[in-house]
Design a protein around this motif. Structure first.
Motif, PDB file in Angstrom:
ATOM      1  N   ASP A  86       7.875   0.002 -18.539  1.00 16.17           N
ATOM      2  CA  ASP A  86       7.477   0.861 -17.421  1.00 16.17           C
ATOM      3  C   ASP A  86       6.714   0.101 -16.332  1.00 16.17           C
ATOM      4  N   PRO A  87       7.280  -0.971 -15.799  1.00 19.45           N
ATOM      5  CA  PRO A  87       6.529  -1.804 -14.853  1.00 19.45           C
ATOM      6  C   PRO A  87       6.139  -1.110 -13.557  1.00 19.45           C
ATOM      7  N   VAL A  88       6.782   0.000 -13.222  1.00 15.56           N
ATOM      8  CA  VAL A  88       6.454   0.666 -11.963  1.00 15.56           C
ATOM      9  C   VAL A  88       4.991   1.104 -11.909  1.00 15.56           C
ATOM     10  N   VAL A  89       4.371   1.340 -13.064  1.00 17.62           N
ATOM     11  CA  VAL A  89       2.974   1.793 -13.074  1.00 17.62           C
ATOM     12  C   VAL A  89       1.987   0.644 -13.280  1.00 17.62           C
ATOM     13  N   TRP A  90       2.474  -0.577 -13.353  1.00 17.41           N
ATOM     14  CA  TRP A  90       1.586  -1.712 -13.600  1.00 17.41           C
ATOM     15  C   TRP A  90       0.655  -1.964 -12.413  1.00 17.41           C
ATOM     16  N   ILE A 148       0.832  -1.207   0.000  1.00 14.05           N
ATOM     17  CA  ILE A 148       0.000   0.000   0.000  1.00 14.05           C
ATOM     18  C   ILE A 148       0.866   1.256   0.000  1.00 14.05           C
ATOM     19  N   LEU A 149       1.908   1.265   0.818  1.00 10.55           N
ATOM     20  CA  LEU A 149       2.788   2.437   0.879  1.00 10.55           C
ATOM     21  C   LEU A 149       3.524   2.652  -0.442  1.00 10.55           C
ATOM     22  N   SER A 150       3.890   1.570  -1.115  1.00  6.55           N
ATOM     23  CA  SER A 150       4.547   1.694  -2.425  1.00  6.55           C
ATOM     24  C   SER A 150       3.580   2.266  -3.456  1.00  6.55           C
ATOM     25  N   ALA A 151       2.321   1.836  -3.388  1.00  6.68           N
ATOM     26  CA  ALA A 151       1.310   2.355  -4.315  1.00  6.68           C
ATOM     27  C   ALA A 151       1.053   3.840  -4.065  1.00  6.68           C
ATOM     28  N   ILE A 152       1.073   4.243  -2.800  1.00 10.20           N
ATOM     29  CA  ILE A 152       0.918   5.663  -2.468  1.00 10.20           C
ATOM     30  C   ILE A 152       2.134   6.448  -2.963  1.00 10.20           C
ATOM     31  N   GLN A 153       3.314   5.876  -2.779  1.00 14.88           N
ATOM     32  CA  GLN A 153       4.536   6.527  -3.257  1.00 14.88           C
ATOM     33  C   GLN A 153       4.475   6.755  -4.765  1.00 14.88           C
ATOM     34  N   LEU A 154       3.946   5.775  -5.491  1.00 15.11           N
ATOM     35  CA  LEU A 154       3.808   5.933  -6.939  1.00 15.11           C
ATOM     36  C   LEU A 154       2.875   7.094  -7.271  1.00 15.11           C
ATOM     37  N   LEU A 155       1.738   7.166  -6.588  1.00 14.60           N
ATOM     38  CA  LEU A 155       0.815   8.282  -6.825  1.00 14.60           C
ATOM     39  C   LEU A 155       1.507   9.622  -6.585  1.00 14.60           C
ATOM     40  N   GLN A 156       2.303   9.691  -5.543  1.00 12.31           N
ATOM     41  CA  GLN A 156       3.022  10.927  -5.241  1.00 12.31           C
ATOM     42  C   GLN A 156       4.043  11.247  -6.324  1.00 12.31           C
ATOM     43  N   MET A 157       4.730  10.224  -6.811  1.00 15.25           N
ATOM     44  CA  MET A 157       5.703  10.422  -7.889  1.00 15.25           C
ATOM     45  C   MET A 157       5.036  10.937  -9.160  1.00 15.25           C
ATOM     46  N   LEU A 158       3.791  10.494  -9.383  1.00 16.40           N
ATOM     47  CA  LEU A 158       3.055  10.880 -10.592  1.00 16.40           C
ATOM     48  C   LEU A 158       2.153  12.087 -10.359  1.00 16.40           C
ATOM     49  N   ASN A 159       2.342  12.756  -9.215  1.00 21.23           N
ATOM     50  CA  ASN A 159       1.500  13.904  -8.865  1.00 21.23           C
ATOM     51  C   ASN A 159       0.009  13.561  -8.908  1.00 21.23           C
ATOM     52  N   PHE A 160      -0.296  12.334  -8.506  1.00 23.65           N
ATOM     53  CA  PHE A 160      -1.673  11.854  -8.401  1.00 23.65           C
ATOM     54  C   PHE A 160      -2.409  11.832  -9.743  1.00 23.65           C
ATOM     55  N   ASP A 161      -1.657  11.682 -10.806  1.00 22.03           N
ATOM     56  CA  ASP A 161      -2.269  11.452 -12.119  1.00 22.03           C
ATOM     57  C   ASP A 161      -2.489   9.948 -12.231  1.00 22.03           C
ATOM     58  N   LYS A 162      -3.696   9.499 -11.924  1.00 23.08           N
ATOM     59  CA  LYS A 162      -3.949   8.072 -11.727  1.00 23.08           C
ATOM     60  C   LYS A 162      -3.829   7.228 -12.993  1.00 23.08           C
ATOM     61  N   GLU A 163      -3.904   7.842 -14.158  1.00 25.02           N
ATOM     62  CA  GLU A 163      -3.802   7.069 -15.396  1.00 25.02           C
ATOM     63  C   GLU A 163      -2.461   7.269 -16.101  1.00 25.02           C
ATOM     64  N   ALA A 164      -1.563   8.006 -15.467  1.00 27.53           N
ATOM     65  CA  ALA A 164      -0.301   8.356 -16.121  1.00 27.53           C
ATOM     66  C   ALA A 164       0.467   7.120 -16.572  1.00 27.53           C
ATOM     67  N   ARG A 165       0.798   7.094 -17.844  1.00 25.74           N
ATOM     68  CA  ARG A 165       1.734   6.128 -18.445  1.00 25.74           C
ATOM     69  C   ARG A 165       1.210   4.704 -18.542  1.00 25.74           C
ATOM     70  N   ARG A 166       0.022   4.424 -18.069  1.00 28.44           N
ATOM     71  CA  ARG A 166      -0.432   3.034 -18.052  1.00 28.44           C
ATOM     72  C   ARG A 166      -0.864   2.522 -19.422  1.00 28.44           C
ATOM     73  N   ALA A 167      -1.526   3.361 -20.189  1.00 29.78           N
ATOM     74  CA  ALA A 167      -2.064   2.906 -21.475  1.00 29.78           C
ATOM     75  C   ALA A 167      -0.967   2.392 -22.400  1.00 29.78           C
ATOM     76  N   GLN A 168       0.178   3.067 -22.396  1.00 31.67           N
ATOM     77  CA  GLN A 168       1.238   2.710 -23.332  1.00 31.67           C
ATOM     78  C   GLN A 168       1.933   1.398 -22.994  1.00 31.67           C
TER      79      GLN A 168
END
Length: 207
Positions: free
Chosen positions: A104-108, A77-97
């Motif tokens: 880019d597995p960090v956003v998987w 959970i903390l890693s998932a929150i860290q990812l949101l913070q890294m992406l400035n809470f853009d929840k769909e950032a980079r996933r589609a591609q």
């Protein structure tokens, strides 16, 4: 020309604005499902956890308020929150591609990780990852996450040496480039910390 203070304030405002777009229904249903921990949906929903609350949740909060007693689930959970913070809470950032490409597995999401497990010819073990809390961010950002961690989650018998080796090689190909990016990012943080101080550094890099 904007001053550093003004730029910092804009960054904070934009981040909080995007976090506010994540209501507690989305967090408890969609986000926790993507993290691979839907079993905590009810407690997150009851606590009205939205994006802004996520941004401030600590390990202690998870253990005491949300009754998350599994240490790996806390880390997940903390890693998932860290990812949101890294992406400035853009929840769909980079996933589609990277939905159909091993990039880019960090956003998987956990669902994307399960798909990858099937794609590397380990489909007989893939369902073991349901509700496991294994997603891209924890795989990349948690330095203790290893092929052994994944093999244990997949419930691969210890005597299946060829399968363990196959998993190790596939994870190395997938994660090493992403972890190199993370290492570079960490070095940038360290440099900014030394030059400007903790608070400015964390805002400048979108943490």
């Amino acid at each position: 020309c904007l001053t550093l203070k003004a730029k910092m304030q804009i960054t904070i405002t934009n981040k909080l604005s995007k976090a506010a777009d994540m209501d507690h229904h989305w967090v408890s249903k969609t986000w926790l499902s993507d993290v691979g921990l839907p079993q905590y949906s009810q407690v997150f929903h009851n606590q009205l956890v939205d994006g802004r609350v996520l941004n401030s949740i600590t390990r202690r909060d998870l253990e005491t308020i949300f009754n998350v007693t599994n240490k790996f689930h806390v880390t997940s959970i903390l890693s998932a929150i860290q990812l949101l913070q890294m992406l400035n809470f853009d929840k769909e950032a980079r996933r589609a591609q990277c939905e159909n490409r091993d990039l880019d597995p960090v956003v998987w999401t956990s669902h994307r990780v399960i798909k990858w497990i099937r794609d590397i010819d380990l489909k007989e073990y893939a369902d073991s990852l349901q509700n496991s809390g294994i997603h891209g961010a924890v795989m990349v950002l948690d330095p203790t996450f290893s092929a052994d961690t994944m093999a244990k989650a997949l419930d691969i018998p210890s005597n299946k040496h060829m399968i363990h080796r196959h998993l190790y090689e596939e994870m190395k190909v997938l994660l090493n480039p992403a972890r190199c990016v993370k290492l570079h990012f960490s070095r940038v943080i360290s440099i900014l910390y030394n030059l400007r101080g903790t608070s400015k550094c964390s805002i400048l890099i979108g943490q």
